[in-house]
Design an enzyme around this catalytic site. Structure first.
Site, PDB file in Angstrom:
ATOM      1  N   ASP A  94       7.621 -61.306  25.866  1.00 40.42           N
ATOM      2  CA  ASP A  94       6.348 -61.309  25.147  1.00 40.42           C
ATOM      3  C   ASP A  94       6.315 -60.212  24.088  1.00 40.42           C
ATOM      4  O   ASP A  94       5.942 -60.449  22.953  1.00 40.42           O
ATOM      5  CB  ASP A  94       5.161 -61.176  26.110  1.00 40.42           C
ATOM      6  CG  ASP A  94       5.249 -59.960  27.012  1.00 40.42           C
ATOM      7  OD1 ASP A  94       6.312 -59.297  27.076  1.00 40.42           O
ATOM      8  OD2 ASP A  94       4.256 -59.655  27.700  1.00 40.42           O
ATOM      9  N   ARG A 141      -4.670 -61.749  30.420  1.00 35.41           N
ATOM     10  CA  ARG A 141      -3.525 -62.631  30.174  1.00 35.41           C
ATOM     11  C   ARG A 141      -3.923 -63.980  29.588  1.00 35.41           C
ATOM     12  O   ARG A 141      -3.170 -64.570  28.822  1.00 35.41           O
ATOM     13  CB  ARG A 141      -2.747 -62.889  31.470  1.00 35.41           C
ATOM     14  CG  ARG A 141      -1.944 -61.728  31.959  1.00 35.41           C
ATOM     15  CD  ARG A 141      -1.006 -62.181  33.085  1.00 35.41           C
ATOM     16  NE  ARG A 141      -0.478 -61.043  33.816  1.00 35.41           N
ATOM     17  CZ  ARG A 141       0.562 -60.309  33.420  1.00 35.41           C
ATOM     18  NH1 ARG A 141       1.171 -60.589  32.292  1.00 35.41           N
ATOM     19  NH2 ARG A 141       0.980 -59.297  34.153  1.00 35.41           N
ATOM     20  N   LYS A 177       5.854 -60.893  33.815  1.00 35.32           N
ATOM     21  CA  LYS A 177       4.885 -61.956  33.831  1.00 35.32           C
ATOM     22  C   LYS A 177       4.439 -62.320  32.437  1.00 35.32           C
ATOM     23  O   LYS A 177       3.956 -63.427  32.197  1.00 35.32           O
ATOM     24  CB  LYS A 177       3.657 -61.540  34.632  1.00 35.32           C
ATOM     25  CG  LYS A 177       3.851 -61.386  36.101  1.00 35.32           C
ATOM     26  CD  LYS A 177       2.534 -60.995  36.764  1.00 35.32           C
ATOM     27  CE  LYS A 177       2.734 -60.721  38.227  1.00 35.32           C
ATOM     28  NZ  LYS A 177       1.501 -60.216  38.838  1.00 35.32           N
ATOM     29  N   GLY A 178       4.565 -61.430  31.508  1.00 33.92           N
ATOM     30  CA  GLY A 178       3.937 -61.590  30.201  1.00 33.92           C
ATOM     31  C   GLY A 178       4.408 -62.744  29.354  1.00 33.92           C
ATOM     32  O   GLY A 178       3.655 -63.254  28.537  1.00 33.92           O
ATOM     33  N   LYS A 207       7.502 -53.898  18.568  1.00 36.22           N
ATOM     34  CA  LYS A 207       6.965 -52.606  18.109  1.00 36.22           C
ATOM     35  C   LYS A 207       8.140 -51.690  17.798  1.00 36.22           C
ATOM     36  O   LYS A 207       8.523 -50.859  18.611  1.00 36.22           O
ATOM     37  CB  LYS A 207       6.135 -51.947  19.217  1.00 36.22           C
ATOM     38  CG  LYS A 207       4.778 -52.499  19.444  1.00 36.22           C
ATOM     39  CD  LYS A 207       4.053 -51.581  20.436  1.00 36.22           C
ATOM     40  CE  LYS A 207       2.840 -52.213  21.014  1.00 36.22           C
ATOM     41  NZ  LYS A 207       2.181 -51.321  21.985  1.00 36.22           N
ATOM     42  N   PHE A 255      -2.217 -51.066  21.543  1.00 33.52           N
ATOM     43  CA  PHE A 255      -2.158 -51.650  22.878  1.00 33.52           C
ATOM     44  C   PHE A 255      -2.746 -53.051  22.789  1.00 33.52           C
ATOM     45  O   PHE A 255      -3.942 -53.219  22.613  1.00 33.52           O
ATOM     46  CB  PHE A 255      -2.932 -50.803  23.896  1.00 33.52           C
ATOM     47  CG  PHE A 255      -2.572 -51.137  25.311  1.00 33.52           C
ATOM     48  CD1 PHE A 255      -2.959 -52.339  25.882  1.00 33.52           C
ATOM     49  CD2 PHE A 255      -1.835 -50.257  26.072  1.00 33.52           C
ATOM     50  CE1 PHE A 255      -2.616 -52.654  27.184  1.00 33.52           C
ATOM     51  CE2 PHE A 255      -1.486 -50.557  27.377  1.00 33.52           C
ATOM     52  CZ  PHE A 255      -1.875 -51.769  27.939  1.00 33.52           C
ATOM     53  N   ASP A 275       8.829 -53.100  23.336  1.00 33.70           N
ATOM     54  CA  ASP A 275       8.262 -51.788  23.047  1.00 33.70           C
ATOM     55  C   ASP A 275       9.423 -50.785  22.977  1.00 33.70           C
ATOM     56  O   ASP A 275      10.028 -50.601  21.942  1.00 33.70           O
ATOM     57  CB  ASP A 275       7.257 -51.466  24.159  1.00 33.70           C
ATOM     58  CG  ASP A 275       6.334 -50.319  23.831  1.00 33.70           C
ATOM     59  OD1 ASP A 275       5.766 -50.307  22.737  1.00 33.70           O
ATOM     60  OD2 ASP A 275       6.181 -49.446  24.702  1.00 33.70           O
ATOM     61  N   ASP A 292      -1.032 -58.298  29.437  1.00 28.72           N
ATOM     62  CA  ASP A 292      -2.152 -57.804  30.226  1.00 28.72           C
ATOM     63  C   ASP A 292      -2.327 -56.301  30.150  1.00 28.72           C
ATOM     64  O   ASP A 292      -1.461 -55.589  29.655  1.00 28.72           O
ATOM     65  CB  ASP A 292      -1.944 -58.186  31.692  1.00 28.72           C
ATOM     66  CG  ASP A 292      -0.903 -57.290  32.367  1.00 28.72           C
ATOM     67  OD1 ASP A 292      -1.217 -56.677  33.405  1.00 28.72           O
ATOM     68  OD2 ASP A 292       0.236 -57.189  31.869  1.00 28.72           O
TER      69      ASP A 292
END
Length: 180
Positions: free
Chosen positions: A101, A166, A44-45, A132, A153, A104, A160
């Protein structure tokens, strides 16, 4: 939710984000001149990033979405990819841009890239707003990176924590007490 007392600091303002997206869109337009890429946003990001990137892109493109996760609802990866929604467009013989988005561990994007290659995409490149590198578990080639960030974070601009934050128009660092 413009200002939020659960945000420790603002990492990137709305203006910084928009300026960087415009720069990325210009580079993508040069690299894909004469082609019509299939832009696949990872839900969703990435939905806000995909919308802003496409609006800045002076190039015809098709868009689709995929929803996949290697997090299982937590804050650390499980290492297993779960496909929640697949694309509806055929990616065979298409230049695919996977738009995320944040990268990681690299697990999700690595598996999604392999999936598009298996489906006979002509080419597959990765676009991410945030990266990251210190958290990588899998080496993944990211062609377009908005910003490299430290191991914080972050939320906002589509990202989110527990489905919250969001809609912030900036990217902020979440206070530890919120997610610990």
């Amino acid at each position: 939710m413009k200002n939020c007392n659960e945000i420790k600091s603002i990492m990137f303002s709305e203006q910084q984000i928009q300026e960087r997206i415009e720069q990325m869109a210009k580079q993508i337009a040069v690299d894909y001149a004469g082609r019509r890429p299939l832009v696949i946003g990872v839900l969703k990001g990435a939905w806000i990033f995909v919308a802003d990137l496409l609006r800045s892109l002076e190039l015809p493109a098709d868009v689709d979405f995929i929803c996949a996760s290697s997090y299982g609802g937590g804050t650390t990866t499980t290492g297993e990819l779960t496909l929640l929604k697949d694309i509806t467009m055929d990616c065979r013989r298409r230049d695919v841009l996977l738009v995320e988005d944040i990268i990681d561990s690299g697990i999700t994007l690595s598996r999604l890239k392999d999936m598009m290659i298996e489906r006979k995409a002509k080419s597959v490149n990765i676009v991410t707003l945030l990266s990251k590198p210190s958290r990588r578990k899998v080496d993944v080639d990211v062609k377009y990176v908005g910003f490299e960030i430290p191991d914080e974070f972050v939320v906002g601009y589509g990202m989110d924590y527990d489905e919250r934050f969001r809609t912030l128009n900036y990217i902020g660092v979440l206070k530890e007490e919120v997610y610990k």
